[in-house]
Design a protein around this motif. Structure first.
Motif, PDB file in Angstrom:
ATOM      1  N   UNK A 153       0.825  -1.205   0.000  1.00 50.67           N
ATOM      2  CA  UNK A 153       0.000   0.000   0.000  1.00 50.67           C
ATOM      3  C   UNK A 153       0.862   1.258   0.000  1.00 50.67           C
ATOM      4  N   UNK A 154       1.894   1.292   0.822  1.00 45.62           N
ATOM      5  CA  UNK A 154       2.773   2.468   0.884  1.00 45.62           C
ATOM      6  C   UNK A 154       3.494   2.695  -0.439  1.00 45.62           C
ATOM      7  N   UNK A 155       4.067   1.627  -0.996  1.00 45.77           N
ATOM      8  CA  UNK A 155       4.791   1.760  -2.265  1.00 45.77           C
ATOM      9  C   UNK A 155       3.858   2.199  -3.389  1.00 45.77           C
ATOM     10  N   UNK A 156       2.666   1.646  -3.432  1.00 44.12           N
ATOM     11  CA  UNK A 156       1.707   2.015  -4.482  1.00 44.12           C
ATOM     12  C   UNK A 156       1.287   3.472  -4.342  1.00 44.12           C
ATOM     13  N   UNK A 157       1.046   3.920  -3.126  1.00 39.67           N
ATOM     14  CA  UNK A 157       0.654   5.307  -2.884  1.00 39.67           C
ATOM     15  C   UNK A 157       1.741   6.272  -3.372  1.00 39.67           C
ATOM     16  N   UNK A 158       2.978   5.982  -3.066  1.00 41.94           N
ATOM     17  CA  UNK A 158       4.077   6.844  -3.501  1.00 41.94           C
ATOM     18  C   UNK A 158       4.222   6.834  -5.028  1.00 41.94           C
TER      19      UNK A 158
END
Length: 499
Positions: free
Chosen positions: A445-450
């Motif tokens: 989720x964090x990587x996709x958001x960035x």
């Protein structure tokens, strides 16, 4: 010397769009089936997850370096069949052969020998697939220069690529992975994988040849680079000048972060479907079909929505929506607010979720590929050279380089939670499976958001693209007039049209 007025961008007919897109069936098979290598070599063959992940990572690193080389060579190739088609024709049979061998390690080999077999043939298969895919993807900007028509062409390519992947996967889930008394979950049957690989190879071979033959008549209309000799240093300078582009930097950043998330998701998706949701092969196949059906709707959404709000806003909002839809059921299940294995409501809800995710995610990727194609004219205005292959392959290079790192991540995550090899559904500690998902969720989720946020900095809108296109057409008209006057050489560097 008379300079003819530059012609307006040509819109492609249905036949050319379809036949060009048909070749992406092969890449769809590659993208959909190749991530199953971790599951196959770990759960079916018995290699450790770390060893398989390491082999996949090495193959991605080698392939990542290979892609820009193929793209740059194809940009400057001069043959009677143009710049791209020799690669299309020449790669078809080797791709099919390498693919069959990859999924057929000899039964008499030791585990060490099987690991070497995996490494050799996964590297070979990736290199050969890139030998087709890089020149093929570089055709898109040249075939469809118009801002919106380009998105439509990418829609054909994306939908047909999804069709190829879904066709291969569902033949596996519904036919080759049929349950048997010994293997109620057919994806664990060792005898099922080689026939599936052979079928996938046949699809890849046929799609590449059909696309190459179907677009052969476009060769006379495609760009032919001037004959010249350039030193290695000059080539490196030209590559550097092309890559020194703000919008390409944005694309590479988004691709880098997205590649990390995608690699972790792809490597663990079948584990989550099998052990967290408790799905049989046929149920996984149904979800794959759902995603296929969604891709047709995604093509319509991508073209209409990007035309309405612009490509940048479209891709960002579509990707944020798809991320929410993908992750929400996992989190809800962990919190006890979503049906679990055996619940009658599970499959209908997962089908609805995968359909919505397929619409949003596929539409986002269609728009993004069109945005990356728009960078080719932006770079040409600055450098005076057509470098579609280099631009498209450099983005792929970053994606694969980061995917190489992320290919290690599924194996490391599985080792971290102590997930067993050759596990059997129902025999794995439910707490261990939940631990796996708790690790997976925040990282992806964090990587996709960035990754999605990076696209907010992309600067090419329709007006900028049309100014770039006008500059390029003007420069090409000057070059054409020079050729008619008997002066052969590169097109002059385009002068950016004010606007």
């Amino acid at each position: 010397m008379t300079i003819k007025p530059a012609a307006a961008p040509e819109r492609l007919n249905f036949r050319t769009k379809f036949l060009y897109g048909f070749g992406s069936l092969s890449y769809g098979v590659h993208l959909t089936v190749l991530p199953l290598l971790l599951f196959f070599y770990n759960q079916v063959i018995g290699l450790s997850a770390q060893v398989v992940s390491a082999a996949l990572a090495v193959s991605l690193i080698v392939d990542a370096v290979w892609d820009p080389m193929v793209g740059h060579i194809s940009d400057n190739l001069r043959t009677p069949w143009g710049r791209r088609h020799p690669f299309l024709y020449g790669s078809a049979i080797p791709i099919a052969v390498s693919w069959v061998l990859l999924w057929s390690p000899p039964g008499g080999f030791t585990m060490g020998q099987k690991a070497i077999w995996l490494l050799v043939f996964v590297v070979g298969a990736r290199l050969l697939i890139s030998l087709y895919e890089m020149p093929a993807s570089a055709l898109a900007p040249e075939l469809a220069p118009d801002y919106h028509d380009r998105t439509v062409v990418m829609s054909y390519r994306w939908v047909l690529g999804t069709l190829g992947g879904a066709l291969a996967a569902n033949l596996g889930y519904f036919w080759f992975f049929r349950p048997t008394p010994k293997y109620p979950m057919g994806q664990l049957n060792p005898d099922a994988w080689a026939p599936m690989a052979l079928t996938a190879a046949a699809i890849m071979l046929a799609s590449i040849l059909v696309s190459a033959i179907g677009t052969h008549d476009r060769i006379p209309r495609l760009h032919r680079p001037a004959e010249r000799r350039a030193s290695l240093l000059q080539n490196l300078r030209e590559v550097g000048a092309t890559l020194k582009n703000w919008n390409l930097g944005v694309a590479l950043t988004g691709t880098l972060l997205g590649g990390l998330a995608s690699g972790l998701y792809s490597g663990l998706a079948l584990y989550i479907d099998t052990f967290f949701w408790g799905l049989k092969a046929s149920q996984v196949g149904v979800l794959s079909i759902t995603n296929l059906v969604a891709s047709f709707g995604a093509a319509v959404v991508a073209a209409a929505y990007s035309r309405r709000v612009g490509k940048r806003k479209a891709c960002v909002s579509l990707f944020f929506g798809s991320l929410l839809v993908l992750q929400a059921p996992l989190l809800m299940r962990l919190l006890g607010a979503f049906p679990g294995p055996g619940d009658a409501a599970l499959m209908p809800l997962l089908m609805l979720q995968r359909f919505a995710w397929g619409i949003l995610g596929n539409a986002g990727f269609i728009v993004v590929t069109s945005m990356i194609a728009d960078i080719t004219e932006d770079a040409q205005v600055k450098t005076g050279r057509r470098s579609e292959g280099l631009v498209m392959s450099t983005n792929t290079f970053i994606g694969k380089a980061t995917a190489a790192a992320s290919a290690l991540m599924p194996g490391l995550v599985l080792a971290f939670v102590h997930f067993p090899a050759r596990a059997r559904p129902g025999a794995v500690d439910p707490g261990l499976v939940r631990h796996l998902v708790w690790v997976y969720l925040p990282v992806t989720t964090t990587l996709s958001f960035l990754s999605i946020s990076a696209w907010l900095f992309y600067r090419i809108d329709q007006a900028a693209h049309e100014r770039n296109l006008a500059s390029v057409r003007e420069a090409e008209a000057v070059a054409e007039a020079a050729r008619e006057a008997g002066v052969e050489g590169e097109a002059p560097t385009p002068v950016r049209v004010a606007g």
